[in-house]
Design a protein around this motif. Structure first.
Motif, PDB file in Angstrom:
ATOM      1  N   LYS A 141       0.826  -1.220   0.000  1.00 28.60           N
ATOM      2  CA  LYS A 141       0.000   0.000   0.000  1.00 28.60           C
ATOM      3  C   LYS A 141       0.856   1.264   0.000  1.00 28.60           C
ATOM      4  N   LYS A 142       2.107   1.124  -0.388  1.00 29.37           N
ATOM      5  CA  LYS A 142       3.051   2.229  -0.302  1.00 29.37           C
ATOM      6  C   LYS A 142       2.557   3.499  -0.988  1.00 29.37           C
ATOM      7  N   GLY A 143       1.904   3.315  -2.146  1.00 29.95           N
ATOM      8  CA  GLY A 143       1.447   4.452  -2.931  1.00 29.95           C
ATOM      9  C   GLY A 143       0.466   5.341  -2.196  1.00 29.95           C
ATOM     10  N   LYS A 144      -0.198   4.770  -1.205  1.00 35.72           N
ATOM     11  CA  LYS A 144      -1.200   5.559  -0.478  1.00 35.72           C
ATOM     12  C   LYS A 144      -0.600   6.349   0.685  1.00 35.72           C
ATOM     13  N   LEU A 145       0.693   6.167   0.916  1.00 32.97           N
ATOM     14  CA  LEU A 145       1.330   6.844   2.054  1.00 32.97           C
ATOM     15  C   LEU A 145       1.981   8.154   1.626  1.00 32.97           C
ATOM     16  N   CYS A 146       2.164   9.059   2.585  1.00 33.17           N
ATOM     17  CA  CYS A 146       2.888  10.302   2.301  1.00 33.17           C
ATOM     18  C   CYS A 146       4.363   9.960   2.033  1.00 33.17           C
ATOM     19  N   GLN A 147       5.094  10.946   1.519  1.00 34.94           N
ATOM     20  CA  GLN A 147       6.486  10.674   1.123  1.00 34.94           C
ATOM     21  C   GLN A 147       7.350  10.157   2.260  1.00 34.94           C
ATOM     22  N   ASP A 148       7.204  10.812   3.421  1.00 32.41           N
ATOM     23  CA  ASP A 148       7.984  10.379   4.587  1.00 32.41           C
ATOM     24  C   ASP A 148       7.655   8.937   4.942  1.00 32.41           C
ATOM     25  N   CYS A 149       6.359   8.614   4.932  1.00 42.02           N
ATOM     26  CA  CYS A 149       5.934   7.278   5.362  1.00 42.02           C
ATOM     27  C   CYS A 149       6.332   6.202   4.349  1.00 42.02           C
ATOM     28  N   GLN A 150       6.469   6.585   3.081  1.00 37.59           N
ATOM     29  CA  GLN A 150       6.937   5.598   2.102  1.00 37.59           C
ATOM     30  C   GLN A 150       8.319   5.094   2.497  1.00 37.59           C
ATOM     31  N   LYS A 151       9.134   6.038   3.014  1.00 36.22           N
ATOM     32  CA  LYS A 151      10.458   5.633   3.491  1.00 36.22           C
ATOM     33  C   LYS A 151      10.359   4.834   4.792  1.00 36.22           C
ATOM     34  N   LEU A 156      -5.573   5.827   5.514  1.00 34.08           N
ATOM     35  CA  LEU A 156      -5.145   4.446   5.268  1.00 34.08           C
ATOM     36  C   LEU A 156      -5.116   3.649   6.574  1.00 34.08           C
ATOM     37  N   ILE A 157      -4.560   4.259   7.609  1.00 38.92           N
ATOM     38  CA  ILE A 157      -4.419   3.553   8.891  1.00 38.92           C
ATOM     39  C   ILE A 157      -5.791   3.202   9.459  1.00 38.92           C
ATOM     40  N   GLU A 158      -6.720   4.176   9.375  1.00 37.84           N
ATOM     41  CA  GLU A 158      -8.062   3.876   9.881  1.00 37.84           C
ATOM     42  C   GLU A 158      -8.711   2.741   9.106  1.00 37.84           C
ATOM     43  N   SER A 159      -8.443   2.666   7.820  1.00 42.55           N
ATOM     44  CA  SER A 159      -9.060   1.612   6.998  1.00 42.55           C
ATOM     45  C   SER A 159      -8.496   0.226   7.342  1.00 42.55           C
ATOM     46  N   LEU A 160      -7.363   0.187   8.036  1.00 49.54           N
ATOM     47  CA  LEU A 160      -6.761  -1.114   8.357  1.00 49.54           C
ATOM     48  C   LEU A 160      -7.409  -1.789   9.566  1.00 49.54           C
ATOM     49  N   HIS A 161      -8.148  -1.010  10.346  1.00 49.00           N
ATOM     50  CA  HIS A 161      -8.807  -1.539  11.558  1.00 49.00           C
ATOM     51  C   HIS A 161      -7.849  -2.416  12.362  1.00 49.00           C
ATOM     52  N   LEU A 162      -6.749  -1.808  12.782  1.00 50.77           N
ATOM     53  CA  LEU A 162      -5.730  -2.571  13.512  1.00 50.77           C
ATOM     54  C   LEU A 162      -6.181  -2.968  14.916  1.00 50.77           C
ATOM     55  N   GLY A 163      -7.155  -2.233  15.432  1.00 50.54           N
ATOM     56  CA  GLY A 163      -7.650  -2.547  16.769  1.00 50.54           C
ATOM     57  C   GLY A 163      -6.619  -2.274  17.834  1.00 50.54           C
TER      58      GLY A 163
END
Ligand SMILES: [Zn+2]
Ligand SMILES: [Zn+2]
Length: 422
Positions: free
Chosen positions: A191-201, A221-228
């Motif tokens: 899901k790298k493409g959905k992250l900001c530049q810093d987070c891609q790194k 993106l993080i909310e959509s992951l429902h990490l709990g």
């Protein structure tokens, strides 16, 4: 025209009003630390870069983007010197350099001083700022976690920050952290493409850090992951629940924030942040947590520790409008400049009593001196005229009561000194 200099971007000057608030905050804080049994240490602003690269972590923002290098003097042996970006790793360096673990198994320290980060300056984010920090080294007890959290909140209460929220999470032990990191690495790889530049790194190097990225696309993106809830082992989970019960028993309200990770590698187990809505997007007044593997990481024994730091500039922002600093109590005015030696002698006598007092250094007329005394907020003006000098007395003018009387100097000083009375 000569160039007019201005302060470096991201640094701030403290006006007398701000300096007086700064002083009263740190004064009160020192008193609270004394009550809680923490000892002050004063450490240098310069440190070897390695302390932070190894301590804070080489893939963190602080080390990757924000370390301020310092130029070495010519001919000196090569070592990378930086302005310290935070206090925890430095305190651990101090603890290890002096083998303090040999003297006692438990230490509590605090420090107050400037930190430096080469940030892109914005409101609440400075290149030079001040931390109030506490570190307690040598215990894995949740009672210590609870003490540190209540201490941080108590300091904020006492300096006048009424509205604030405590956010808390657990990162678990090192192996929990590692497992969760690997899991996140896998998730984010596709899901790298959905992250900001810093987070891609960060996705490969420091995926935990993505969890508290403030960028909208990453939040989505993080909310959509429902990490709990945090992924921690049974023992760490129990420990965290016990800590939360302790906080409740202490009447401390908290918000459980499962994505709170903090930007520094050294944290394990409990991490917390204290935020204020008054601060805008950089809303943390301070933060802290447990760092059980840092001491070992910096070459020391396997010793557990925890701490926190509060930002003094953030506290000042949250306090909003500042109170005026204390004004002077007495002003010595002269009828003409030949009486200046008398005024100086009187000023010395009054100051020797510990009374804040002032006289004129700008050759003002008597009328202008009285206006100036009013501007300084002086409650009393001691007027020295030719007649008074001859009679060995002064005229004492009470600016609040608009009343004046001729008195001996000792009588006048007694009146000025009498803070409680009129
Ligand atoms: Zn664990
Ligand atoms: Zn991001």
């Amino acid at each position: 025209m000569r160039k007019l200099y201005s302060s470096i971007r991201g640094t701030c000057d403290f006006s007398p009003l701000q300096a007086s608030s700064f002083y009263s905050i740190t004064h009160r804080t020192r008193e609270i630390f004394r009550i809680f049994g923490y000892q002050e240490i004063i450490l240098p602003l310069l440190e070897e870069a390695g302390v932070f690269i190894r301590g804070v972590g080489k893939n963190t923002d602080i080390v990757e983007k924000q370390l301020f290098g310092v130029a070495r003097r010519q001919g000196e042996a090569k070592s990378d010197v930086v302005l310290r970006p935070e206090g925890t790793a430095q305190v651990v360096r101090y603890y290890l350099q002096n083998s303090l673990y040999k003297q006692s198994s438990f230490h509590k320290f605090f420090y107050i001083g400037p930190m430096f980060r080469g940030e892109r300056p914005q409101k609440g984010r400075l290149r030079q700022f001040h931390h109030i920090g506490a570190e307690a080294i040598g215990s894995d007890s949740i009672y210590l976690d609870a003490e540190l959290i209540s201490l941080a909140l108590h300091i904020l209460d006492e300096v006048g920050v009424a509205k604030k929220e405590l956010r808390i999470n657990t990162l678990g032990c090192s192996s929990d952290k590692e497992k969760f990191s690997k899991e996140l690495q896998k998730i984010f790889a596709s899901k790298k493409g959905k992250l900001c530049q810093d987070c891609q790194k960060r996705a490969a190097l420091n995926p935990l850090r993505i969890l508290d990225c403030k960028q909208a696309q990453c939040r989505k993106l993080i909310e959509s992951l429902h990490l709990g809830e945090a992924r921690v082992c049974a023992q760490c989970k129990r420990q965290f629940h016990d800590l939360l019960s302790l906080l409740s028993a202490l009447n401390i309200q908290y918000i459980y924030e499962p994505y709170l990770v903090r930007g520094l590698d050294y944290y394990t187990h409990s991490v917390f942040e204290i935020t204020s809505k008054e601060l805008g997007s950089q809303d943390a007044l301070g933060a802290g947590g447990r760092y059980n593997s840092l001491i070992k990481e910096l070459g020391g024994p396997d010793v557990a520790a925890a701490g926190f730091a509060l930002g003094i500039e953030r506290i000042l922002l949250a306090l909003g409008e500042l109170k005026h600093p204390e004004t002077i109590r007495a002003f010595i005015a002269v009828a003409d400049s030949t009486l200046m030696p008398d005024a100086l002698a009187i000023l010395q006598k009054i100051r020797a009593k510990g009374i804040s007092s002032e006289m004129d250094y700008c050759d003002r007329s008597l009328k202008a001196q009285l206006r100036y005394a009013q501007k300084l907020g002086a409650r009393f003006v001691v007027i020295v005229g030719q007649e008074e000098a001859k009679d060995n007395c002064v005229t004492l003018k009470d600016m609040e009561e608009s009343f004046q009387e001729k008195l001996s100097l000792d009588q006048a000083i007694a009146k000025i000194h009498n803070r409680g009375g009129n």
